[in-house]
Scaffold this motif. Sequence first.
Motif, PDB file in Angstrom:
ATOM      1  N   HIS A  32      38.604 -28.156   4.603  1.00 25.12           N
ATOM      2  CA  HIS A  32      38.704 -27.388   5.840  1.00 25.12           C
ATOM      3  C   HIS A  32      39.817 -28.020   6.669  1.00 25.12           C
ATOM      4  O   HIS A  32      39.815 -29.242   6.893  1.00 25.12           O
ATOM      5  N   LEU A  33      40.785 -27.216   7.132  1.00 26.45           N
ATOM      6  CA  LEU A  33      41.968 -27.760   7.798  1.00 26.45           C
ATOM      7  C   LEU A  33      42.042 -27.350   9.268  1.00 26.45           C
ATOM      8  O   LEU A  33      41.696 -26.221   9.638  1.00 26.45           O
ATOM      9  N   LEU A  34      42.491 -28.300  10.097  1.00 21.97           N
ATOM     10  CA  LEU A  34      42.859 -28.046  11.484  1.00 21.97           C
ATOM     11  C   LEU A  34      44.323 -28.460  11.636  1.00 21.97           C
ATOM     12  O   LEU A  34      44.758 -29.425  11.002  1.00 21.97           O
ATOM     13  N   THR A  35      45.068 -27.741  12.466  1.00 25.59           N
ATOM     14  CA  THR A  35      46.482 -28.089  12.645  1.00 25.59           C
ATOM     15  C   THR A  35      46.815 -28.203  14.125  1.00 25.59           C
ATOM     16  O   THR A  35      46.212 -27.549  14.973  1.00 25.59           O
ATOM     17  N   ALA A  36      47.795 -29.062  14.419  1.00 29.68           N
ATOM     18  CA  ALA A  36      48.247 -29.255  15.799  1.00 29.68           C
ATOM     19  C   ALA A  36      49.758 -29.402  15.810  1.00 29.68           C
ATOM     20  O   ALA A  36      50.317 -30.131  14.983  1.00 29.68           O
ATOM     21  N   PRO A  37      50.456 -28.746  16.765  1.00 28.78           N
ATOM     22  CA  PRO A  37      51.919 -28.806  16.817  1.00 28.78           C
ATOM     23  C   PRO A  37      52.460 -29.978  17.634  1.00 28.78           C
ATOM     24  O   PRO A  37      53.675 -30.166  17.704  1.00 28.78           O
ATOM     25  N   ASP A  38      51.558 -30.750  18.264  1.00 27.36           N
ATOM     26  CA  ASP A  38      52.012 -31.866  19.095  1.00 27.36           C
ATOM     27  C   ASP A  38      50.892 -32.891  19.221  1.00 27.36           C
ATOM     28  O   ASP A  38      49.736 -32.639  18.865  1.00 27.36           O
ATOM     29  N   GLY A  39      51.236 -34.057  19.763  1.00 24.91           N
ATOM     30  CA  GLY A  39      50.267 -35.140  19.863  1.00 24.91           C
ATOM     31  C   GLY A  39      49.121 -34.851  20.814  1.00 24.91           C
ATOM     32  O   GLY A  39      47.974 -35.222  20.549  1.00 24.91           O
ATOM     33  N   LYS A  40      49.410 -34.193  21.928  1.00 28.20           N
ATOM     34  CA  LYS A  40      48.363 -33.881  22.901  1.00 28.20           C
ATOM     35  C   LYS A  40      47.293 -32.979  22.301  1.00 28.20           C
ATOM     36  O   LYS A  40      46.088 -33.238  22.453  1.00 28.20           O
TER      37      LYS A  40
END
Length: 371
Positions: A32-40
């Motif tokens: 199961h994947l979660l993605t984030a475009p930045d550190g915050k």
Amino acid sequence: MSTENTPTILIADDEPLNIQLASKPLRKQGYHLLTAPDGKRALELLRSEKVDLALLDVMMPYMTGFEVCRALKQDPNPERADIPVLFITARTDLNSILEGFEAGAVDYLAKPWKEAEFLARVQTHLRLRQAEQEARALNASKDKFISILAQELSGPFSGLKGVLKMLVEDFYRLEEEKRYEYLRLSYDSAENLHRLIQNLLTWANLQRGKIFYPEEIDLGSLALDMLELFREEAEQKRILLQSHIPEGSFAKADLEMVQTILRNLLTNGLMFTPEGGQITLDARLEGPWVQVSVWDTGIGISPEDQKKLFRIDQQFKRQGTAGEIGTGMGLILCKELVEKNGGRIWLESEEGKGTRVSFTLPRSQSDAGVA
């Protein structure tokens, strides 16, 4: 691990292509994947979701991967602080690598990476994470079990001490009938203590990795021996004990463990069956298993309370038909012992009609007596 035992992995990178490249092989593995475009955003997800592994780029907007990792490791929730972080970055100079490990990372993978190495490292850290969580849960269970047993031991000890104190101080002033009553109460407390200590010792042996000795057990003969142990107690409550397991009914299991299972189930049956009731042992073949059941005509258990049984995190206390207090710890021990023998245990009950506890044991080749 995460919901439905499927590991959740967070991928944080400000380059959509990098997220896509990392996501593809992981999805093939069923993660199961979660993605984030930045550190915050990565830190927000780490704090709000149940994540098993974080894959962080170093150079990201708002917060660098190093800053995210440091903030995560300072989280007051140990479950979150222990989330393993693997840096995936093009920064491969020694200072960057050292800074990554100093921030709390468990690994550092250089871009561009090879898929086989990438998956191997991900799988290794997920296995380590699972092992850590299992160890933490086991330690919590041990602490809970010991805490509950300590509480339960203090009750009978206090009762025994109190009754013996009255008996010693007033012995010559008491009538013979009252002396007998005090002695009977003392004996009952001592018997309860003995059973609790037996369970504690058995559980301690399990935690130390007690050597498992499977042997051929004649369930019919064992059932008669166990019923004889409880004969006097049953007669006091006018409860009929009977076995429908014929001699020559064989299972392959650890004898001491099966004796402990039956002892606890019979103790519960006697505790929660009123005068004039009955407790019956029976067995039958179920493919490669022998299913053994202990059923009583007792007060039964509500559907809501049944959910609390066999669980270390749900202590279940209630009063027996003669004022005894049951804690549910015997059933927790039974579950461990049955599973140690490769079987399973379950309960069926109806309030006011009785309870049937069944468990399975591996079938022996000499089981012609079981129907």
